[in-house]
Each structure stands twice: as structure tokens, then as C-alpha cells.
Scaffold this motif. Structure first.
Motif, PDB file in Angstrom:
ATOM      1  N   ASN A   6       8.582 -17.222  21.818  1.00 31.97           N
ATOM      2  CA  ASN A   6       9.123 -17.939  20.657  1.00 31.97           C
ATOM      3  C   ASN A   6       8.510 -17.416  19.372  1.00 31.97           C
ATOM      4  N   ARG A   7       7.199 -17.255  19.401  1.00 32.17           N
ATOM      5  CA  ARG A   7       6.482 -16.850  18.196  1.00 32.17           C
ATOM      6  C   ARG A   7       6.915 -15.449  17.762  1.00 32.17           C
ATOM      7  N   LYS A   8       7.094 -14.549  18.726  1.00 29.44           N
ATOM      8  CA  LYS A   8       7.531 -13.199  18.382  1.00 29.44           C
ATOM      9  C   LYS A   8       8.893 -13.222  17.694  1.00 29.44           C
ATOM     10  N   ARG A   9       9.775 -14.096  18.178  1.00 28.48           N
ATOM     11  CA  ARG A   9      11.111 -14.123  17.613  1.00 28.48           C
ATOM     12  C   ARG A   9      11.145 -14.796  16.259  1.00 28.48           C
ATOM     13  N   ARG A  10      10.038 -15.445  15.858  1.00 28.51           N
ATOM     14  CA  ARG A  10      10.017 -16.073  14.549  1.00 28.51           C
ATOM     15  C   ARG A  10       9.203 -15.275  13.542  1.00 28.51           C
ATOM     16  N   ILE A  11       8.866 -14.057  13.866  1.00 28.99           N
ATOM     17  CA  ILE A  11       8.122 -13.209  12.953  1.00 28.99           C
ATOM     18  C   ILE A  11       8.787 -13.193  11.576  1.00 28.99           C
ATOM     19  N   SER A  12       7.982 -13.104  10.537  1.00 28.47           N
ATOM     20  CA  SER A  12       8.542 -13.090   9.188  1.00 28.47           C
ATOM     21  C   SER A  12       9.482 -11.922   9.004  1.00 28.47           C
ATOM     22  N   ALA A  13      10.720 -12.225   8.652  1.00 32.17           N
ATOM     23  CA  ALA A  13      11.697 -11.171   8.524  1.00 32.17           C
ATOM     24  C   ALA A  13      11.586 -10.433   7.213  1.00 32.17           C
ATOM     25  N   VAL A  14      11.075 -11.062   6.153  1.00 28.32           N
ATOM     26  CA  VAL A  14      10.887 -10.299   4.921  1.00 28.32           C
ATOM     27  C   VAL A  14      10.056  -9.087   5.204  1.00 28.32           C
ATOM     28  N   ALA A  15       9.009  -9.283   5.949  1.00 29.62           N
ATOM     29  CA  ALA A  15       8.115  -8.191   6.176  1.00 29.62           C
ATOM     30  C   ALA A  15       8.536  -7.318   7.325  1.00 29.62           C
ATOM     31  N   ILE A  16       9.714  -7.504   7.837  1.00 29.46           N
ATOM     32  CA  ILE A  16      10.207  -6.559   8.836  1.00 29.46           C
ATOM     33  C   ILE A  16      10.253  -5.160   8.242  1.00 29.46           C
ATOM     34  N   LEU A  17      10.376  -5.088   6.901  1.00 29.25           N
ATOM     35  CA  LEU A  17      10.332  -3.794   6.232  1.00 29.25           C
ATOM     36  C   LEU A  17       8.993  -3.112   6.477  1.00 29.25           C
ATOM     37  N   GLY A  18       7.958  -3.902   6.744  1.00 33.10           N
ATOM     38  CA  GLY A  18       6.638  -3.337   6.949  1.00 33.10           C
ATOM     39  C   GLY A  18       6.107  -3.531   8.341  1.00 33.10           C
ATOM     40  N   LEU A  19       6.963  -3.838   9.300  1.00 31.51           N
ATOM     41  CA  LEU A  19       6.472  -4.132  10.637  1.00 31.51           C
ATOM     42  C   LEU A  19       5.838  -2.923  11.315  1.00 31.51           C
ATOM     43  N   ALA A  20       6.220  -1.736  10.904  1.00 28.27           N
ATOM     44  CA  ALA A  20       5.615  -0.563  11.522  1.00 28.27           C
ATOM     45  C   ALA A  20       4.105  -0.603  11.370  1.00 28.27           C
ATOM     46  N   ALA A  49       6.088   9.650   7.047  1.00 31.31           N
ATOM     47  CA  ALA A  49       7.096   9.820   6.018  1.00 31.31           C
ATOM     48  C   ALA A  49       6.474   9.830   4.628  1.00 31.31           C
ATOM     49  N   PRO A  50       7.017  10.660   3.735  1.00 31.95           N
ATOM     50  CA  PRO A  50       6.542  10.618   2.350  1.00 31.95           C
ATOM     51  C   PRO A  50       6.971   9.310   1.694  1.00 31.95           C
ATOM     52  N   THR A  51       6.252   8.912   0.654  1.00 26.95           N
ATOM     53  CA  THR A  51       6.600   7.696  -0.059  1.00 26.95           C
ATOM     54  C   THR A  51       7.989   7.835  -0.662  1.00 26.95           C
ATOM     55  N   ARG A  52       8.827   6.820  -0.458  1.00 25.02           N
ATOM     56  CA  ARG A  52      10.183   6.832  -0.984  1.00 25.02           C
ATOM     57  C   ARG A  52      10.318   5.695  -1.968  1.00 25.02           C
ATOM     58  N   SER A  53      11.419   5.676  -2.674  1.00 27.89           N
ATOM     59  CA  SER A  53      11.654   4.614  -3.628  1.00 27.89           C
ATOM     60  C   SER A  53      12.687   3.647  -3.056  1.00 27.89           C
ATOM     61  N   PHE A  54      12.310   2.395  -2.956  1.00 22.38           N
ATOM     62  CA  PHE A  54      13.189   1.370  -2.396  1.00 22.38           C
ATOM     63  C   PHE A  54      14.019   0.749  -3.500  1.00 22.38           C
ATOM     64  N   PRO A 126       3.675  -0.748   4.767  1.00 19.40           N
ATOM     65  CA  PRO A 126       3.108   0.566   4.454  1.00 19.40           C
ATOM     66  C   PRO A 126       3.568   1.077   3.089  1.00 19.40           C
ATOM     67  N   ALA A 127       2.655   1.727   2.386  1.00 23.30           N
ATOM     68  CA  ALA A 127       3.008   2.292   1.082  1.00 23.30           C
ATOM     69  C   ALA A 127       4.128   3.320   1.211  1.00 23.30           C
ATOM     70  N   SER A 128       4.200   3.975   2.376  1.00 24.31           N
ATOM     71  CA  SER A 128       5.229   5.004   2.577  1.00 24.31           C
ATOM     72  C   SER A 128       6.642   4.438   2.553  1.00 24.31           C
ATOM     73  N   SER A 129       6.782   3.113   2.706  1.00 25.44           N
ATOM     74  CA  SER A 129       8.116   2.513   2.647  1.00 25.44           C
ATOM     75  C   SER A 129       8.686   2.548   1.238  1.00 25.44           C
ATOM     76  N   GLY A 130       7.804   2.690   0.246  1.00 21.71           N
ATOM     77  CA  GLY A 130       8.261   2.681  -1.128  1.00 21.71           C
ATOM     78  C   GLY A 130       8.564   1.297  -1.655  1.00 21.71           C
TER      79      GLY A 130
END
Length: 400
Positions: A6-20, A49-54, A126-130
């Protein structure tokens, strides 16, 4: 389904961008629908990956009206904060989205800089996400601050996000509902997510996210109290919100994602003013008992979780049997847990892997079926979309 799952499936989705980065650092998993190989590949890609601009852009609303936006701050003087009692009375931040005249107002930010920074920090993005606080806060929302409202009265729909997710991750749904003639209240549940900026300018972090013994039934019940308080304030004069006269106080619905979906059911049980509810891909906490909900209810979820054999199928089957009013149980093939919020779309725009169902389709399906449900139950407008399978939406399966 056990508590860990249950807890895994409720992980914060905003930060899915940074889940790596989160996965690499802590071993925390993605939603149960993501294979481990994808997680490790994502982590490796992010590291190399190099830093990109989001540059994030949400889907434009599809209705005839523009979406106006106001942010309001409410304090429930009768109730101490349930998670941090020392902070005093319960404080809530609510985004109001309403039918507006096109071409008025100024573009609304997605979130405050502090909320964006909290989202990034919460999952060690990660900073590499930009992704930076500046560009996350300025995601294009298609909502407009101070826009001139359309005259009339409109049903109120309250939206509650997933556990650990701030309110704005349901902005795509909110703007679309407003464009089709609804007033929408996006409720931020303080101390339950990566941060909500309060009236005093502070943005406190999550106080309960690291509690391994957290009782989600209690969280859902607390959210029901939050929502009933918000409804109280919005339907008694206009001291809470300057445009409260737009609300038809006799037509109120609620939709929630994940734990927010459980909160929708809990609110309907506790508050008869809520005439229709929607659970988007959430476990019920607890499942309703027969006789508790005899008003319209929509269960809309990912097939991997809520079709036969899915992780959460048994709980949904129990809830379905207990529901006594007009009801629909729909599953979406190829969707994951985040297909019902803004997050898969932002994930895609940040260059991360997405589920088999394209994020754009996830947004379209969520908007179409939730709007059709509220059109039918709050406005009395029959929607053929709810009658059965649609050739335009082959991913959507009617379970019952």
C-alpha cells in the motif's frame, strides 16, 4: 494487499520526476506497476544524463469557459492540527478554480517556489533532471489568477490528492471541470505531503510520511473533517472566498486520487451534503459497509490494480458490493497509479519513462469520465459515455 505494498503505491507522485535518485539512495520502490529493471535503468540514465531544462505544460482545458483561480487560506479554530498539535488550529490552503471569462486574469503559477522546493527535496530529485523550483513552480496550468467569473451558479467539486502529494497535482482535472461549469476546491492537507504554503508564508514539510505504523483509516477520516470544514466555509457567505456566490450549495461532489479517493468515500459517509463521489485508483480506508453510501459513486482505476487479479481488486469488489446508489466501476488498460493526476505528464516532459498508456491519454480519460459522472449526478445531464464501452476510449473497461 499488505501495508508495505500500500505504502509503495502511495509514493509522492510529484517527486516521481526524481524517483531515480530516491531509488538509488533509499531503495524505495516505484508504484507496484513498475518493473525493477525500469527503476534501475531510470536511475542509471538519470546519473549519466547531462543536465536538461525542464519546461512543463499541462493539458489545456476542453470546455467553453476559461479557468479562473484563487488561493485561499482557512483555519479551523475548533480543531487542533491532528499531526502537529503544537502548531495550533488546523490550517488549510485551498485552490479555488472556477468558470471564467476567456482573456481575463494573469497566468497562475503551478505552485509557490517553496512548494516546488519542497517537492524536489522530498524525493531527492536529481539535478540532471533539470527540474528546479523556478521551472516547476512555473509549469503552464491554463488557469488565470483574478480572472473575471462567469455569471451563474455552479456545482462544487472538492478534489483531494494522493498521500504525500500536494493539491496542485490535480490541476489538469480542476481546470477542465471549471471549463465545463464547475467550481472546484483543491484541498491541501497540511503536514501530509511535500509542503503547502500556509497563510503565514511558511511551507511545512510532511510530518507523517516517515511513520511506518501510520493508520491510513485515520488519515482518510481526518481528510473527511478537512473537507467538511472547507464545505462549511464555502457555503456560508463569502468571507472565506470572495466568489462563493458562484457555488450551488445543493450540488456538491468530491473526487480523490489514491488516499484522496479513500477520503472521498469517508467524506460521503460522514457528510450527506456530498451527493456524488469518485475514487481514482485508491484503496478504500476502510471499505464502506452496506448502507453507508447510497449516493452515486464512481470507481476509476488502473487495470493492473483494479481489474480481476489486480493488487487491489478484492478491496474494490468489497466496496462495490456495499455501494447502494448509482455506481460505475471502470478500469483503464495500460495506466499506472499516476495516470489519474498530472504526474505522468510531467514525468514525460522531464524525460523519464512513462507507462504503456500515454500520459496525454491518461489525462483525457480521467477528465472525460469524471466530468461525465458529475454531469450526470450533479447536473442531471445524461452522458452516453457512462452507458458502456466507447470506441473512442478502447482502454476503458466496464467491470460491472
Amino acid at each position: 494487499m499488505n501495508t508495505t505494498s500500500n505504502r509503495k503505491r502511495r509514493i509522492s507522485a510529484v517527486a516521481i520526476l526524481g524517483l531515480a535518485a530516491s531509488v538509488a539512495a533509499t531503495g524505495t520502490g516505484l508504484a507496484a506497476t513498475t518493473p525493477p529493471s525500469t527503476v534501475h535503468a531510470t536511475a542509471a540514465t538519470a546519473a549519466a544524463a547531462p543536465t536538461r531544462s525542464f519546461q512543463g505544460t499541462l493539458s489545456a482545458p476542453t470546455g467553453p469557459y476559461a479557468a479562473g483561480e484563487d488561493v485561499i487560506h482557512l483555519t479551523d479554530a475548533s480543531r487542533p492540527d491532528p499531526w502537529v498539535p503544537s502548531s495550533g488550529p488546523r490550517q488549510l490552503t485551498v485552490t479555488m478554480v472556477y468558470p471564467a471569462v476567456p482573456g481575463t486574469g494573469t497566468p497562475a503559477p503551478y505552485m509557490t517556489l517553496a512548494e516546488a522546493a519542497g517537492s524536489i527535496q522530498h524525493r531527492k530529485m536529481p539535478a540532471s533532471s533539470g527540474v528546479t523550483p523556478q521551472n516547476l513552480s512555473s509549469v503552464t496550468t491554463h488557469a488565470f489568477d483574478g480572472a473575471r467569473p462567469r455569471r451563474g451558479k455552479y456545482p462544487l467539486v472538492v478534489l483531494s490528492p494522493a498521500y504525500e502529494d500536494p493539491r496542485m497535482v490535480l490541476t489538469s482535472l480542476a481546470t477542465d471541470l471549471a471549463s465545463h461549469g464547475y467550481v472546484v476546491a483543491l484541498v491541501g492537507h497540511t503536514y501530509e505531503d511535500s509542503g503547502e504554503t500556509l497563510a503565514n508564508g511558511q511551507t511545512p514539510p510532511c510530518a507523517i510520511c516517515d511513520d511506518p505504523a501510520l493508520d491510513f483509516d485515520s488519515v482518510a477520516a481526518s481528510r473527511a473533517l478537512d473537507v467538511s470544514f472547507v464545505i462549511d466555509r464555502l457555503t456560508h457567505g463569502n468571507t472565506a472566498w470572495r466568489l462563493a456566490h458562484l457555488i450551488d450549495k445543493h450540488e456538491i461532489g468530491m473526487a480523490g486520487h489514491s488516499l484522496g479517493g479513500a477520503a472521498a468515500a469517508a467524506t460521503m459517509i460522514a457528510d450527506p451534503r456530498v451527493r456524488a463521489g469518485v475514487n481514482m485508483d485508491g484503496t478504500f480506508h476502510p471499505a464502506p459497509m452496506p448502507g453507508q453510501i447510497n449516493r452515486p459513486f464512481l470507481m476509476l482505476g488502473a487495470a493492473v490494480n483494479h481489474a480481476p487479479g489486480g493488487d487491489d481488486y478484492t478491496v474494490w469488489e468489497q466496496a462495490w458490493a456495499a455501494l447502494g446508489g448509482y455506481k460505475k466501476w471502470l478500469t483503464v488498460a495500460g495506466a499506472d497509479h499516476f495516470s489519474f493526476s498530472d504526474l505522468d505528464l510531467l514525468l514525460e516532459e522531464a524525460g523519464f519513462p512513462t507507462p504503456p498508456l500515454s500520459p496525454e491519454r491518461g489525462v483525457v480519460i480521467t477528465r472525460e469520465y469524471v466530468t461525465a459522472f458529475f454531469d450526470q449526478t450533479l447536473k442531471g445531464i445524461h452522458s452516453p459515455l457512462l452507458d458502456g464501452p466507447s470506441p473512442n476510449n478502447p482502454e476503458v473497461v466496464f467491470q460491472s
